[in-house]
Design a protein around this motif. Structure first.
Motif, PDB file in Angstrom:
ATOM      1  N   GLY A 165      35.856 -43.546  30.286  1.00 53.81           N
ATOM      2  CA  GLY A 165      36.741 -43.807  31.414  1.00 53.81           C
ATOM      3  C   GLY A 165      37.670 -42.671  31.777  1.00 53.81           C
ATOM      4  O   GLY A 165      38.325 -42.712  32.821  1.00 53.81           O
ATOM      5  N   ARG A 166      37.769 -41.646  30.948  1.00 55.01           N
ATOM      6  CA  ARG A 166      38.584 -40.481  31.294  1.00 55.01           C
ATOM      7  C   ARG A 166      37.809 -39.551  32.217  1.00 55.01           C
ATOM      8  O   ARG A 166      36.575 -39.594  32.278  1.00 55.01           O
ATOM      9  N   VAL A 167      38.537 -38.689  32.925  1.00 60.07           N
ATOM     10  CA  VAL A 167      37.862 -37.653  33.698  1.00 60.07           C
ATOM     11  C   VAL A 167      37.464 -36.522  32.747  1.00 60.07           C
ATOM     12  O   VAL A 167      38.203 -36.187  31.817  1.00 60.07           O
ATOM     13  N   ALA A 168      36.272 -35.961  32.957  1.00 62.72           N
ATOM     14  CA  ALA A 168      35.789 -34.845  32.153  1.00 62.72           C
ATOM     15  C   ALA A 168      36.238 -33.556  32.815  1.00 62.72           C
ATOM     16  O   ALA A 168      35.964 -33.333  33.998  1.00 62.72           O
ATOM     17  N   VAL A 169      36.932 -32.709  32.083  1.00 63.18           N
ATOM     18  CA  VAL A 169      37.603 -31.554  32.679  1.00 63.18           C
ATOM     19  C   VAL A 169      36.938 -30.227  32.312  1.00 63.18           C
ATOM     20  O   VAL A 169      36.578 -29.438  33.176  1.00 63.18           O
ATOM     21  N   ALA A 170      36.803 -29.948  31.021  1.00 60.98           N
ATOM     22  CA  ALA A 170      36.330 -28.624  30.604  1.00 60.98           C
ATOM     23  C   ALA A 170      35.814 -28.708  29.179  1.00 60.98           C
ATOM     24  O   ALA A 170      36.013 -29.707  28.478  1.00 60.98           O
ATOM     25  N   CYS A 171      35.162 -27.632  28.727  1.00 60.25           N
ATOM     26  CA  CYS A 171      34.627 -27.589  27.371  1.00 60.25           C
ATOM     27  C   CYS A 171      34.500 -26.138  26.920  1.00 60.25           C
ATOM     28  O   CYS A 171      34.469 -25.216  27.741  1.00 60.25           O
ATOM     29  N   ALA A 172      34.424 -25.953  25.600  1.00 54.98           N
ATOM     30  CA  ALA A 172      34.298 -24.602  25.043  1.00 54.98           C
ATOM     31  C   ALA A 172      33.757 -24.695  23.626  1.00 54.98           C
ATOM     32  O   ALA A 172      33.981 -25.688  22.917  1.00 54.98           O
ATOM     33  N   PHE A 173      33.036 -23.659  23.208  1.00 53.79           N
ATOM     34  CA  PHE A 173      32.576 -23.559  21.830  1.00 53.79           C
ATOM     35  C   PHE A 173      33.567 -22.731  21.018  1.00 53.79           C
ATOM     36  O   PHE A 173      34.175 -21.782  21.522  1.00 53.79           O
ATOM     37  N   ILE A 200      44.578 -23.100  25.745  1.00 57.99           N
ATOM     38  CA  ILE A 200      44.343 -24.029  26.850  1.00 57.99           C
ATOM     39  C   ILE A 200      45.419 -23.868  27.918  1.00 57.99           C
ATOM     40  O   ILE A 200      46.606 -23.722  27.608  1.00 57.99           O
ATOM     41  N   SER A 201      44.985 -23.910  29.180  1.00 52.46           N
ATOM     42  CA  SER A 201      45.919 -24.041  30.298  1.00 52.46           C
ATOM     43  C   SER A 201      46.222 -25.524  30.472  1.00 52.46           C
ATOM     44  O   SER A 201      45.367 -26.287  30.920  1.00 52.46           O
ATOM     45  N   ASP A 202      47.421 -25.935  30.066  1.00 50.52           N
ATOM     46  CA  ASP A 202      47.846 -27.321  30.288  1.00 50.52           C
ATOM     47  C   ASP A 202      48.417 -27.365  31.704  1.00 50.52           C
ATOM     48  O   ASP A 202      49.623 -27.258  31.931  1.00 50.52           O
ATOM     49  N   VAL A 203      47.502 -27.511  32.652  1.00 52.40           N
ATOM     50  CA  VAL A 203      47.736 -27.158  34.045  1.00 52.40           C
ATOM     51  C   VAL A 203      48.971 -27.847  34.632  1.00 52.40           C
ATOM     52  O   VAL A 203      49.913 -27.195  35.080  1.00 52.40           O
ATOM     53  N   LEU A 217      48.644 -33.593  25.502  1.00 51.24           N
ATOM     54  CA  LEU A 217      48.599 -32.672  26.632  1.00 51.24           C
ATOM     55  C   LEU A 217      48.685 -33.472  27.927  1.00 51.24           C
ATOM     56  O   LEU A 217      48.680 -34.694  27.920  1.00 51.24           O
ATOM     57  N   MET A 218      48.757 -32.750  29.048  1.00 51.85           N
ATOM     58  CA  MET A 218      48.791 -33.425  30.340  1.00 51.85           C
ATOM     59  C   MET A 218      47.449 -33.290  31.059  1.00 51.85           C
ATOM     60  O   MET A 218      46.849 -34.272  31.457  1.00 51.85           O
ATOM     61  N   TYR A 219      46.964 -32.057  31.180  1.00 51.19           N
ATOM     62  CA  TYR A 219      45.681 -31.842  31.853  1.00 51.19           C
ATOM     63  C   TYR A 219      45.086 -30.536  31.317  1.00 51.19           C
ATOM     64  O   TYR A 219      45.378 -29.446  31.812  1.00 51.19           O
ATOM     65  N   PRO A 220      44.256 -30.631  30.265  1.00 50.25           N
ATOM     66  CA  PRO A 220      43.756 -29.433  29.587  1.00 50.25           C
ATOM     67  C   PRO A 220      42.583 -28.783  30.315  1.00 50.25           C
ATOM     68  O   PRO A 220      41.545 -29.391  30.505  1.00 50.25           O
ATOM     69  N   GLU A 221      42.786 -27.550  30.720  1.00 46.39           N
ATOM     70  CA  GLU A 221      41.768 -26.773  31.437  1.00 46.39           C
ATOM     71  C   GLU A 221      41.549 -25.431  30.741  1.00 46.39           C
ATOM     72  O   GLU A 221      42.358 -24.985  29.935  1.00 46.39           O
TER      73      GLU A 221
END
Length: 262
Positions: A222-230, A26-29, A11-15
């Motif tokens: 080292g990655r940015v933390a973006v989002a999470c879901a159950f 997922i919105s791959d923004v 993915l590129m940026y999963p939100e």
């Protein structure tokens, strides 16, 4: 011990991860597409840049688009616009209640390009259209709904806030739940009421009680933390190898990992 299992690294940026019918949507923004993962499948391209989403009671997906400021519905075959939103900012994350009412963020400014200023939380129903639910919210981001309270990450204020939901869908600021760290992004709630909060600038996911007490942290390496879901009894963590400067140039690699032994 905790065990992270890689679900996707293409993915590129999963939100805005949302679990539905055995799949994670997922919105791959910054790839301008809506996807499902495990394996990755493209649902549709989204020229207006996908942002927050949520499933309506009839199973259709309500999706906000950041750049062209629209609410759209994915009905299984096509994206159909349902509302235009007047704003100088961008549309951001979203939550949809069991009755179909949605709340979503209006950032109020363009991150990285303008000086921060307050945004708004907007609310939408098919019958009422879009209206303002709350003013003076600092970069409204991840949201969860619990009873008559809406929990919202205010990213540029570095805090997680609680709003009372009035019967007409408007909001009253109630309290600051926790100040978890720099730039809290997405948000999800466990069955026990505890919250998982990704810190974009902190490089970790923090786990807090319903009252805001710290329980644990998961470092992103080292990655940015973006989002999470159950979903399916597991916690899905969305991260990216990028920076704000790289994102503006279209450079990012996104990952989804599954934490199964909760």
């Amino acid at each position: 011990m905790r065990r992270l299992e890689l679900v996707a690294d293409d993915l590129m940026y999963p939100e805005s991860p949302r679990w539905r019918d055995g799949r994670l949507w997922i919105s791959d923004v910054h790839a301008f597409r809506l996807v499902t993962v495990g394996p990755t499948e493209v649902v549709c391209d989204v020229s207006g840049r996908p942002a927050g989403s949520g499933f309506l009671p009839d199973g259709t997906l309500l999706l906000a688009t950041a750049l062209d400021r629209k609410l759209t519905i994915w009905d299984g075959t096509a994206l159909r616009p349902v509302a235009d939103v007047e704003t100088d900012g961008l549309l951001n994350d979203m939550v949809v209640g069991p009755d179909g009412r949605a709340w979503f963020g209006d950032t109020g400014f363009r991150l990285g390009l303008e000086q921060p200023r307050p945004g708004r939380i907007l609310t939408y129903t098919a019958a009422e259209g879009v209206k303002v639910a709350a003013h003076d919210v600092w970069f409204p981001n991840g949201m969860v709904l619990t009873g008559n309270e809406l929990v919202v990450n205010e990213s540029t204020a570095n805090r997680t806030s609680v709003f009372e939901v009035r019967p007409d869908g408007t909001l009253r600021r109630d309290r600051t739940l926790v100040e978890p760290g720099p730039f809290p992004d997405g948000l999800c709630r466990g069955a026990d009421g505890s919250l998982w909060i990704p810190l974009f600038q902190g490089g970790k996911f923090v786990h807090v009680t319903a009252g805001g007490e710290m329980l644990e942290e998961i470092d992103t390496g080292g990655r940015v933390a973006v989002a999470c879901a159950f979903g399916d009894g597991a916690l899905y963590l969305c991260t990216a190898e990028t920076t704000m400067a790289d994102l503006r140039e279209g450079r990012s690699r996104g990952y989804v990992e599954r934490l199964s032994n909760l």
